[in-house]
Design an enzyme around this catalytic site. Structure first.
Site, PDB file in Angstrom:
ATOM      1  N   PHE A  90      -0.364  -2.087   5.485  1.00  0.00           N
ATOM      2  CA  PHE A  90      -1.489  -2.733   6.176  1.00  0.00           C
ATOM      3  C   PHE A  90      -2.349  -3.574   5.246  1.00  0.00           C
ATOM      4  O   PHE A  90      -3.065  -4.472   5.690  1.00  0.00           O
ATOM      5  CB  PHE A  90      -2.347  -1.669   6.885  1.00  0.00           C
ATOM      6  CG  PHE A  90      -3.325  -0.946   5.986  1.00  0.00           C
ATOM      7  CD1 PHE A  90      -4.594  -1.449   5.758  1.00  0.00           C
ATOM      8  CD2 PHE A  90      -2.970   0.234   5.342  1.00  0.00           C
ATOM      9  CE1 PHE A  90      -5.500  -0.793   4.934  1.00  0.00           C
ATOM     10  CE2 PHE A  90      -3.851   0.901   4.521  1.00  0.00           C
ATOM     11  CZ  PHE A  90      -5.124   0.379   4.309  1.00  0.00           C
ATOM     12  N   LYS A  91      -2.300  -3.301   3.943  1.00  0.00           N
ATOM     13  CA  LYS A  91      -3.155  -4.050   3.010  1.00  0.00           C
ATOM     14  C   LYS A  91      -2.788  -5.530   2.967  1.00  0.00           C
ATOM     15  O   LYS A  91      -3.561  -6.344   2.467  1.00  0.00           O
ATOM     16  CB  LYS A  91      -3.093  -3.421   1.624  1.00  0.00           C
ATOM     17  CG  LYS A  91      -3.767  -2.047   1.571  1.00  0.00           C
ATOM     18  CD  LYS A  91      -3.847  -1.505   0.153  1.00  0.00           C
ATOM     19  CE  LYS A  91      -4.572  -0.167   0.097  1.00  0.00           C
ATOM     20  NZ  LYS A  91      -3.757   0.953   0.657  1.00  0.00           N
ATOM     21  N   ASP A  92      -1.620  -5.890   3.509  1.00  0.00           N
ATOM     22  CA  ASP A  92      -1.247  -7.305   3.612  1.00  0.00           C
ATOM     23  C   ASP A  92      -2.276  -8.107   4.415  1.00  0.00           C
ATOM     24  O   ASP A  92      -2.542  -9.265   4.093  1.00  0.00           O
ATOM     25  CB  ASP A  92       0.115  -7.443   4.307  1.00  0.00           C
ATOM     26  CG  ASP A  92       1.279  -7.139   3.360  1.00  0.00           C
ATOM     27  OD1 ASP A  92       1.144  -7.381   2.142  1.00  0.00           O
ATOM     28  OD2 ASP A  92       2.327  -6.672   3.845  1.00  0.00           O
ATOM     29  N   GLY A 141      -5.363  -8.664   2.211  1.00  0.00           N
ATOM     30  CA  GLY A 141      -4.970  -9.437   1.024  1.00  0.00           C
ATOM     31  C   GLY A 141      -4.737 -10.901   1.371  1.00  0.00           C
ATOM     32  O   GLY A 141      -5.209 -11.808   0.675  1.00  0.00           O
TER      33      GLY A 141
END
Ligand code: PLP
Length: 433
Positions: free
Chosen positions: A106-108, A111
């Protein structure tokens, strides 16, 4: 919109200042002055909109005053070039799969959004190159590096501890080239973080170079995580299951769940939230006792949640005016051991043929144990199980198919610069650029 610090000792910041600085001068976290509710007609017709259309409406509420509409739309649409499907696991539990982006976690979302917003500010100000420094124990480095890959005007330096990240993780930020440089530090994650901190405080460095952080507390990484809560609701509504929705978030630093709480404040009809912890149960204990007691973290198989002092706790407190009663009225907590996580993965694979990763497993279990009759549960599946290949294969006793995107990383060639943990070495490297 202006941003204030949760510590209330720093001057207000513009969006641009908050994004470039990351942390306020008083070490507090930035909060937007207003969280605007979205109109009823948006919620009435949300199930007819695409993910990108929904996300743009949410982004506009936060960033619309500071970024021209066409630019913001472009940033949102570029960020979300992958789907976040809601997948049925049991009769009343759904998985919100956040692992279809470039690094399968999910950090995509944060980011990619932060990279594009920062890129816009750099172009607007005609700034020289901005250098992003990020220390990583694994997943943050890959999401940030891939998010910023190819963004003009920005160079990213990823500092990671030699021999302490998995090969899959390492490949995701050492094989990219272009504007991404990986620095392999002979030390621990804490050494990497100390180098980054020292660099931000060093006067000489900051006179020569424009330095910024891409920490997860940055508002440009944090706020966009609200997008997919709205999209989850839209998908539930399409299924006729949107009444009494309960959302469960596997939590470490609490950035992800806090973005969902912001969504609720904007009127998103979520009945309640559950924060699922592994054995690092600081928030769980806070809910039980009303006392927040940070502790050193414990290593678990859901290692992205191994956090002993969740940084976004300050935002949760601020959002509810410091009231333990208000917080526990909307959020409940759970905590699981490695054995419970593994058992949940095994059973869910066997009974539902759904392969959970160790983080998502905490979320699924919390719903399985805690849903009340009539409620529909959604847990955030925060990463693809193949990212934790050995752990997952060891637990289910079968080989796991590796998605093409991960395979492509593994075939790339590692390129990194070795460096000691001495600040003098890091500094002279940066000055020589
Ligand atoms: C970062 C991460 C988490 C924890 O998210 P927070 O926003 O820190 O609470 C959970 N699962 C995975 C896979 C992660 O990478």
């Amino acid at each position: 919109m202006k941003y204030y610090s949760t510590n209330k000792q720093a001057p207000d910041a513009s969006l641009e200042e908050a994004v470039v600085k990351g942390l306020a001068a008083d070490k507090g976290l930035f909060m937007p002055y207003s969280i605007k509710p979205l109109p009823q007609d948006f919620y009435d017709s949300i199930d007819t909109l695409s993910f990108q259309e929904i996300a743009y409406r949410v982004a506009d509420a936060f960033f619309g005053e500071d970024v021209p509409a066409e630019t913001l739309k472009q940033i949102v649409y570029d960020t979300l070039n992958f789907d976040v499907p809601l997948v049925k696991v049991t009769e009343d539990i759904y998985s919100l799969e956040l692992f279809h982006g470039p690094t399968l976690a999910f950090k995509d979302v944060g980011g990619r959004f932060m990279a594009r917003l920062l890129g816009y500010f750099i172009r607007k100000e005609g700034k020289k190159q901005v250098n992003v420094l990020v220390a990583t124990s694994g997943d943050t480095g890959s999401a940030v590096a891939n998010g910023f890959l190819g963004v003009e005007g920005i160079h990213v330096y990823v500092l990671y501890p030699k021999g302490k990240v998995s090969e899959i993780q390492e490949k995701q930020f050492t094989t990219l080239g272009q504007n991404i440089t990986a620095l392999e530090i002979d030390g621990t994650f804490d050494d990497c973080q100390a180098l980054v901190k020292s660099a931000f405080m060093d006067k000489e460095l900051n006179e020569h170079l424009q330095l910024t952080s891409a920490n997860s507390i940055n508002v440009a990484r944090f706020l966009p995580q609200a997008f997919y809560y709205f999209y989850a609701y839209a998908q539930l509504k399409k299924l006729g299951k949107a009444n009494d929705a309960v959302i469960c978030v596997p939590s470490g630093n609490f950035g992800n769940i806090t973005a969902g709480l912001f969504g609720k404040r904007m009127g998103l009809p979520v009945k309640r939230f559950i924060a699922a912890n592994n054995r690092n149960d600081i928030f769980y204990q806070y809910l039980q006792t009303g006392v927040y007691t940070p502790r050193p973290s414990i290593a678990t198989i859901a290692n992205a949640m191994d956090v002993g002092d969740p940084s976004n706790f300050a935002r949760v407190l601020d959002l509810y005016g410091g009231s333990h009663a208000a917080i526990s009225a909307e959020i409940s907590g759970t905590t699981y051991t490695n054995e419970q996580i593994a058992e949940t993965m095994r059973e869910t694979w066997k009974e539902c043929h759904y392969l959970l990763d160790p983080h998502g497993a905490c979320g699924f279990r919390a719903l399985k144990e805690g849903l009340k009759p009539g409620e529909t549960g959604v847990f955030l599946e925060t990463a693809h199980p193949a990212k934790f290949l050995e752990t997952v294969e060891g637990i289910i006793g079968e080989t796991v198919e590796i998605p093409a995107k991960l395979k492509a990383f593994m075939q790339g060639e590692k390129q990194s610069l070795s460096m000691t943990k001495e600040f003098a070495d890091f500094k002279s490297y940066l000055l020589s650029l």
